[in-house]
Design a protein around this motif. Structure first.
Motif, PDB file in Angstrom:
ATOM      1  N   SER A   3     -56.894 -11.572  15.116  1.00 23.50           N
ATOM      2  CA  SER A   3     -57.281 -11.852  16.600  1.00 23.50           C
ATOM      3  C   SER A   3     -58.806 -11.861  16.838  1.00 23.50           C
ATOM      4  O   SER A   3     -59.312 -11.130  16.096  1.00 23.50           O
ATOM      5  N   HIS A   4     -59.095 -12.703  17.895  1.00 25.42           N
ATOM      6  CA  HIS A   4     -60.486 -13.034  18.266  1.00 25.42           C
ATOM      7  C   HIS A   4     -60.918 -11.473  18.662  1.00 25.42           C
ATOM      8  O   HIS A   4     -62.261 -11.227  18.670  1.00 25.42           O
ATOM      9  N   ASP A   5     -60.317 -10.881  19.401  1.00 18.96           N
ATOM     10  CA  ASP A   5     -60.573  -9.580  19.960  1.00 18.96           C
ATOM     11  C   ASP A   5     -60.865  -8.542  19.061  1.00 18.96           C
ATOM     12  O   ASP A   5     -61.724  -7.650  18.929  1.00 18.96           O
ATOM     13  N   ARG A   8     -64.402  -9.049  17.718  1.00 16.76           N
ATOM     14  CA  ARG A   8     -65.183  -8.598  18.603  1.00 16.76           C
ATOM     15  C   ARG A   8     -65.599  -7.232  18.525  1.00 16.76           C
ATOM     16  O   ARG A   8     -66.636  -6.827  18.659  1.00 16.76           O
ATOM     17  N   GLN A   9     -64.460  -6.508  18.209  1.00  8.57           N
ATOM     18  CA  GLN A   9     -64.655  -5.039  18.147  1.00  8.57           C
ATOM     19  C   GLN A   9     -65.409  -4.680  17.011  1.00  8.57           C
ATOM     20  O   GLN A   9     -66.240  -3.816  17.064  1.00  8.57           O
ATOM     21  N   TYR A  13     -68.332  -4.482  20.235  1.00  5.81           N
ATOM     22  CA  TYR A  13     -67.775  -4.702  21.575  1.00  5.81           C
ATOM     23  C   TYR A  13     -66.651  -3.428  21.680  1.00  5.81           C
ATOM     24  O   TYR A  13     -66.057  -2.959  20.678  1.00  5.81           O
ATOM     25  N   LEU A  15     -63.945  -1.326  24.691  1.00  4.20           N
ATOM     26  CA  LEU A  15     -63.121  -1.482  26.000  1.00  4.20           C
ATOM     27  C   LEU A  15     -63.890  -1.000  26.947  1.00  4.20           C
ATOM     28  O   LEU A  15     -64.210  -0.009  26.905  1.00  4.20           O
ATOM     29  N   GLU A  38     -62.186  -5.368  30.231  1.00  7.09           N
ATOM     30  CA  GLU A  38     -62.433  -6.536  29.145  1.00  7.09           C
ATOM     31  C   GLU A  38     -63.183  -5.652  28.017  1.00  7.09           C
ATOM     32  O   GLU A  38     -63.801  -4.733  28.300  1.00  7.09           O
ATOM     33  N   TYR A  39     -63.456  -6.385  26.932  1.00  8.62           N
ATOM     34  CA  TYR A  39     -64.468  -6.014  25.824  1.00  8.62           C
ATOM     35  C   TYR A  39     -65.751  -6.421  26.018  1.00  8.62           C
ATOM     36  O   TYR A  39     -65.955  -7.623  26.756  1.00  8.62           O
TER      37      TYR A  39
END
Length: 89
Positions: A3-5, A8-9, A13, A15, A38-39
């Motif tokens: 996933s894109h999230d 980002r982590q 990034y 939470l 949001e992140y």
């Protein structure tokens, strides 16, 4: 497929949760609560800043206060030394 999230982590990034208190436009003496999540990148919080800018420009309820909590979800593991050996049988 990752996933894109998750990417980002990995990029730093974490939470971010913002508890926003704002005044009602029709009753300014009354405070209402809104929770945003949001992140985002700590300590500058570009996503939260963008959201609060949108709030100030487009929404009628003036901001009273914003409380922010942030946690990185991907971080080094904690490793502790063990003082003994345990056998199971």
């Amino acid at each position: 497929m990752v996933s894109h999230d998750f990417f980002r982590q990995l990029g730093g990034y974490g939470l971010t949760t913002a508890h926003i208190l704002y005044r009602r436009p029709d009753h300014p003496w009354l405070l209402q609560s809104y929770v945003w999540q949001e992140y985002d990148l700590c300590p500058h919080f570009p996503e939260l800043s963008r959201f609060l800018g949108f709030w100030r420009e487009r929404l009628e309820g003036p901001l009273h206060s914003v409380t922010v909590a942030h946690a990185r979800l991907i971080k080094p593991a904690e490793i502790r030394a063990v003082d003994g050996v345990f056998h199971l049988h």
